[in-house]
Design a protein around this motif. Structure first.
Motif, PDB file in Angstrom:
ATOM      1  N   THR A  19       0.815  -1.220   0.000  1.00 58.85           N
ATOM      2  CA  THR A  19       0.000   0.000   0.000  1.00 58.85           C
ATOM      3  C   THR A  19       0.846   1.267   0.000  1.00 58.85           C
ATOM      4  O   THR A  19       0.299   2.353  -0.143  1.00 58.85           O
ATOM      5  N   ASP A  20       2.160   1.117   0.127  1.00 58.90           N
ATOM      6  CA  ASP A  20       3.054   2.277   0.117  1.00 58.90           C
ATOM      7  C   ASP A  20       3.163   2.813  -1.310  1.00 58.90           C
ATOM      8  O   ASP A  20       3.346   2.052  -2.263  1.00 58.90           O
ATOM      9  N   LYS A  21       3.066   4.118  -1.469  1.00 61.17           N
ATOM     10  CA  LYS A  21       3.136   4.745  -2.797  1.00 61.17           C
ATOM     11  C   LYS A  21       4.500   4.561  -3.447  1.00 61.17           C
ATOM     12  O   LYS A  21       4.622   4.623  -4.668  1.00 61.17           O
ATOM     13  N   ARG A  22       5.521   4.344  -2.636  1.00 55.87           N
ATOM     14  CA  ARG A  22       6.876   4.197  -3.182  1.00 55.87           C
ATOM     15  C   ARG A  22       7.154   2.798  -3.722  1.00 55.87           C
ATOM     16  O   ARG A  22       8.171   2.567  -4.355  1.00 55.87           O
ATOM     17  N   THR A  23       6.239   1.862  -3.486  1.00 56.00           N
ATOM     18  CA  THR A  23       6.415   0.492  -3.976  1.00 56.00           C
ATOM     19  C   THR A  23       6.186   0.475  -5.483  1.00 56.00           C
ATOM     20  O   THR A  23       5.170   0.948  -5.973  1.00 56.00           O
ATOM     21  N   ILE A  30       4.731  -8.987  -9.184  1.00 54.16           N
ATOM     22  CA  ILE A  30       5.270 -10.262  -8.706  1.00 54.16           C
ATOM     23  C   ILE A  30       4.478 -10.749  -7.499  1.00 54.16           C
ATOM     24  O   ILE A  30       4.172 -11.938  -7.381  1.00 54.16           O
ATOM     25  N   ALA A  31       4.116  -9.843  -6.592  1.00 54.33           N
ATOM     26  CA  ALA A  31       3.311 -10.225  -5.429  1.00 54.33           C
ATOM     27  C   ALA A  31       1.950 -10.758  -5.863  1.00 54.33           C
ATOM     28  O   ALA A  31       1.464 -11.762  -5.338  1.00 54.33           O
ATOM     29  N   ALA A  32       1.335 -10.090  -6.834  1.00 51.86           N
ATOM     30  CA  ALA A  32       0.029 -10.534  -7.330  1.00 51.86           C
ATOM     31  C   ALA A  32       0.138 -11.915  -7.974  1.00 51.86           C
ATOM     32  O   ALA A  32      -0.719 -12.785  -7.758  1.00 51.86           O
ATOM     33  N   LEU A  33       1.199 -12.152  -8.744  1.00 51.26           N
ATOM     34  CA  LEU A  33       1.391 -13.460  -9.376  1.00 51.26           C
ATOM     35  C   LEU A  33       1.624 -14.555  -8.332  1.00 51.26           C
ATOM     36  O   LEU A  33       1.132 -15.672  -8.470  1.00 51.26           O
ATOM     37  N   ALA A  34       2.395 -14.239  -7.291  1.00 49.20           N
ATOM     38  CA  ALA A  34       2.643 -15.222  -6.232  1.00 49.20           C
ATOM     39  C   ALA A  34       1.357 -15.576  -5.495  1.00 49.20           C
ATOM     40  O   ALA A  34       1.093 -16.748  -5.210  1.00 49.20           O
ATOM     41  N   LEU A  35       0.558 -14.560  -5.203  1.00 49.80           N
ATOM     42  CA  LEU A  35      -0.695 -14.826  -4.511  1.00 49.80           C
ATOM     43  C   LEU A  35      -1.686 -15.547  -5.420  1.00 49.80           C
ATOM     44  O   LEU A  35      -2.451 -16.395  -4.969  1.00 49.80           O
ATOM     45  N   ALA A  68      10.568 -10.633  -4.716  1.00 50.66           N
ATOM     46  CA  ALA A  68       9.947  -9.370  -5.109  1.00 50.66           C
ATOM     47  C   ALA A  68      10.282  -8.268  -4.117  1.00 50.66           C
ATOM     48  O   ALA A  68      10.424  -7.102  -4.504  1.00 50.66           O
ATOM     49  N   ALA A  69      10.440  -8.623  -2.853  1.00 47.69           N
ATOM     50  CA  ALA A  69      10.782  -7.619  -1.838  1.00 47.69           C
ATOM     51  C   ALA A  69      12.145  -7.008  -2.112  1.00 47.69           C
ATOM     52  O   ALA A  69      12.396  -5.851  -1.757  1.00 47.69           O
ATOM     53  N   ARG A  70      13.007  -7.747  -2.765  1.00 50.65           N
ATOM     54  CA  ARG A  70      14.338  -7.224  -3.100  1.00 50.65           C
ATOM     55  C   ARG A  70      14.252  -6.092  -4.131  1.00 50.65           C
ATOM     56  O   ARG A  70      15.186  -5.331  -4.298  1.00 50.65           O
ATOM     57  N   ASN A  71      13.109  -5.988  -4.827  1.00 48.22           N
ATOM     58  CA  ASN A  71      12.904  -4.928  -5.810  1.00 48.22           C
ATOM     59  C   ASN A  71      12.323  -3.659  -5.194  1.00 48.22           C
ATOM     60  O   ASN A  71      12.104  -2.676  -5.906  1.00 48.22           O
ATOM     61  N   LEU A  72      12.052  -3.698  -3.901  1.00 51.51           N
ATOM     62  CA  LEU A  72      11.519  -2.515  -3.230  1.00 51.51           C
ATOM     63  C   LEU A  72      12.626  -1.489  -3.017  1.00 51.51           C
ATOM     64  O   LEU A  72      13.790  -1.857  -2.833  1.00 51.51           O
ATOM     65  N   VAL A  76      11.688   1.734   1.824  1.00 53.52           N
ATOM     66  CA  VAL A  76      10.415   1.031   1.961  1.00 53.52           C
ATOM     67  C   VAL A  76      10.652  -0.352   2.570  1.00 53.52           C
ATOM     68  O   VAL A  76       9.934  -0.788   3.483  1.00 53.52           O
ATOM     69  N   LEU A  77      11.686  -1.047   2.082  1.00 49.47           N
ATOM     70  CA  LEU A  77      12.000  -2.377   2.595  1.00 49.47           C
ATOM     71  C   LEU A  77      12.383  -2.321   4.070  1.00 49.47           C
ATOM     72  O   LEU A  77      11.904  -3.118   4.871  1.00 49.47           O
ATOM     73  N   TYR A  78      13.213  -1.375   4.455  1.00 48.05           N
ATOM     74  CA  TYR A  78      13.631  -1.263   5.860  1.00 48.05           C
ATOM     75  C   TYR A  78      12.446  -0.927   6.757  1.00 48.05           C
ATOM     76  O   TYR A  78      12.317  -1.463   7.865  1.00 48.05           O
TER      77      TYR A  78
END
Length: 115
Positions: A19-23, A30-35, A68-72, A76-78
């Motif tokens: 939900t973060d605008k910076r994502t 990738i998150a949508a495909l995984a889910l 996918a989190a590595r692409n944040l 945002v990731l921290y």
């Protein structure tokens, strides 16, 4: 075990940062495909096999989410990892219990279907 925890931590971090605008769009896709894979009836290991049918969802989905989190963006990731670290330590046990109940129902449905 530490690597497994890191994968789950990053998977949860990605879900918390959607939900973060910076994502970026790539991480969201990738998150949508995984889910989508998680809820899809098509799996590497069929869900009809008791207990084993759920393992691919437990391993593949978090791994893809962690990738996918590595692409944040780093901030945002921290920030998302901080949110994950503040979650109660009971959540792995609750998640395990829920997945155990799901596996039990799959196994029971499989046994009943065979009779």
């Amino acid at each position: 075990m530490g690597r497994f925890r890191a994968v789950w931590r990053d998977a949860l971090a990605l879900l918390l940062s959607l939900t973060d605008k910076r994502t970026g769009g790539q991480a969201k896709l990738i998150a949508a495909l995984a889910l989508l894979y998680a809820i899809s009836p098509i799996d590497l290991i069929p869900d009809g096999i008791p207990v084993l049918g759920v393992t691919d969802d437990l391993l593949i989905v978090p791994a893809v989410l962690a990738f996918a989190a590595r692409n944040l963006p780093a901030p945002v990731l921290y920030q998302a990892r901080g949110k994950v670290n503040r979650l109660p330590r009971i959540w792995p046990y609750v998640l395990g219990a829920v997945l155990g109940v799901v596996a039990l129902f799959y196994g029971l449905a499989w046994v009943l279907a065979r009779n």
